[in-house]
Design a protein around this motif. Structure first.
Motif, mmCIF file in Angstrom:
data_model
loop_
_atom_site.group_PDB
_atom_site.id
_atom_site.type_symbol
_atom_site.label_atom_id
_atom_site.label_comp_id
_atom_site.label_asym_id
_atom_site.label_seq_id
_atom_site.Cartn_x
_atom_site.Cartn_y
_atom_site.Cartn_z
ATOM 1 N N UNK A 94 39.007 41.649 41.908
ATOM 2 C CA UNK A 94 39.218 41.950 40.493
ATOM 3 C C UNK A 94 38.144 41.230 39.701
ATOM 4 N N UNK A 95 37.509 41.932 38.785
ATOM 5 C CA UNK A 95 36.486 41.339 37.931
ATOM 6 C C UNK A 95 36.993 41.285 36.504
ATOM 7 N N UNK A 133 28.942 44.306 38.537
ATOM 8 C CA UNK A 133 30.148 43.616 38.984
ATOM 9 C C UNK A 133 31.380 44.497 38.822
ATOM 10 N N UNK A 134 31.489 45.170 37.696
ATOM 11 C CA UNK A 134 32.633 46.037 37.454
ATOM 12 C C UNK A 134 32.635 47.224 38.415
ATOM 13 N N UNK A 135 31.471 47.752 38.719
ATOM 14 C CA UNK A 135 31.390 48.891 39.629
ATOM 15 C C UNK A 135 31.764 48.511 41.056
ATOM 16 N N UNK A 136 31.461 47.290 41.456
ATOM 17 C CA UNK A 136 31.737 46.849 42.822
ATOM 18 C C UNK A 136 33.181 46.425 43.042
ATOM 19 N N UNK A 173 39.217 46.424 40.953
ATOM 20 C CA UNK A 173 39.737 46.572 39.597
ATOM 21 C C UNK A 173 38.839 45.793 38.644
ATOM 22 N N UNK A 174 38.677 46.306 37.436
ATOM 23 C CA UNK A 174 37.889 45.609 36.421
ATOM 24 C C UNK A 174 38.689 45.506 35.128
ATOM 25 N N UNK A 224 39.316 36.986 42.541
ATOM 26 C CA UNK A 224 39.090 37.285 41.123
ATOM 27 C C UNK A 224 37.756 36.671 40.719
ATOM 28 N N UNK A 225 36.885 37.482 40.150
ATOM 29 C CA UNK A 225 35.579 36.996 39.683
ATOM 30 C C UNK A 225 35.537 37.049 38.166
ATOM 31 N N UNK A 226 35.093 35.956 37.556
ATOM 32 C CA UNK A 226 34.919 35.887 36.111
ATOM 33 C C UNK A 226 33.414 35.891 35.838
#
Length: 304
Positions: free
Chosen positions: A101-102, A111-114, A117-118, A79-81
């Motif tokens: 997950x971003x 970040x969301x495109x990579x 889930x975003x 999970x990336x914030x």
């Protein structure tokens, strides 16, 4: 009013909105081995969540600065914030991982495109460079996913955005923030806010480790501010140095809060962080600094 003041005050409503996303696809499920990554403020929120998730029995959870992610370890989900979604270290890390997950404020960024889930908290995006409401909204989302009652936390924050501050810049030359378990990350974030917004001398430590050296700087006109559980004897040891000990449940802190909260034990540590954010802004403005545009900082670190 500065942007950051308005953004600090908006946090209770942002937390309630974030809690409504607690069932979003991509949030870790019980039993997954999870790593949570971020940079700066987001890393401190990752640390807080990692401690809470393990404490709740949901599974092994580690937190890393995005630049220090250990690629030799295996995780079921990362999970990336990232508020901006453009930070170089986060974007580069996501491009190398299979199940991610971003949590971001801008779903249109790399970040969301990579990510697999975003989760987009666009209602918590900010104009100020210094992060406040996005980071705490991300943590509210993650706490809600673990089953926390965010409504009661938001109610505490509504008190925190308007109550008198326990620390005034004219009376303090240094602040040390302390935490235990998940609130260590909050203490680190509080200290960072003071440094970012006001170039103020602020440090942070685990509360149990404080007497193993850092207490040596405690003195009159210095403050020790603890979030969450207080180790036995710590308040007395701090006050013996002449420093002010601040805690929402301590006799020398802001015990009058009991009259504000209808008998609830105040404050939730995340709401207590709101007070520290307000102190950081006051430290800045009292010196003629602009807390919306702190020295040497930008909204996102994009490396060439």
């Amino acid at each position: 009013m500065t942007y950051v003041k308005a953004e600090i005050a908006s946090q209770p409503d942002c937390w309630r909105l974030a809690a409504k996303l607690a069932d979003s696809p991509g949030l870790p499920v019980r039993g997954e081995r999870v790593a949570v990554v971020g940079c700066g403020t987001s890393w401190f929120m990752a640390k807080a969540y990692a401690a809470l998730r393990e404490q709740a029995g949901h599974g092994e959870t580690d937190a890393f600065q995005a630049s220090e992610f250990p690629h030799t370890r295996k995780y079921d989900r990362v999970v990336a914030i990232t508020r901006s979604g453009t930070t170089t270290e986060v974007v580069e890390l996501l491009s190398t991982l299979p199940k991610t997950t971003v949590i971001t404020a801008d779903g249109g960024q790399p970040a969301a495109a990579l990510a697999t889930e975003a989760i987009v908290l666009d209602f918590a995006d900010e104009q100020a460079v210094v992060q406040t409401r996005f980071a705490t909204s991300a943590l509210a989302l993650l706490r809600a996913h673990l089953g926390a009652d965010i409504e009661s936390v938001a109610a505490d924050a509504e008190v925190a955005v308007r109550m008198p501050l326990p620390v005034h810049p004219a009376l303090a030359e240094q602040i040390t923030f302390l935490g235990r378990g998940w609130t260590v990350g909050l203490a680190e974030e509080a200290a960072l806010k003071c440094r970012e917004a006001a170039m103020f001398w602020a440090e942070a430590y685990p509360a149990m480790d404080y007497r193993h050296g850092p207490i040596s700087i405690a003195a009159p006109r210095r403050v020790v501010w603890a979030f969450g559980e207080i180790p036995v004897g710590l308040a007395d040891d701090v006050e013996a140095t002449g420093a002010l000990f601040v805690h929402s449940r301590h006799h020398g802190g802001y015990a009058a809060l009991g009259n504000w909260c209808g008998g609830r034990a105040p404050l939730d540590p995340m709401a207590d962080l709101v007070l520290a954010q307000r102190v950081a802004v006051l430290l800045a403005t009292s010196q003629g600094l602009d807390p919306d545009h702190p020295r040497n900082l930008t909204r996102s670190v994009v490396l060439a």
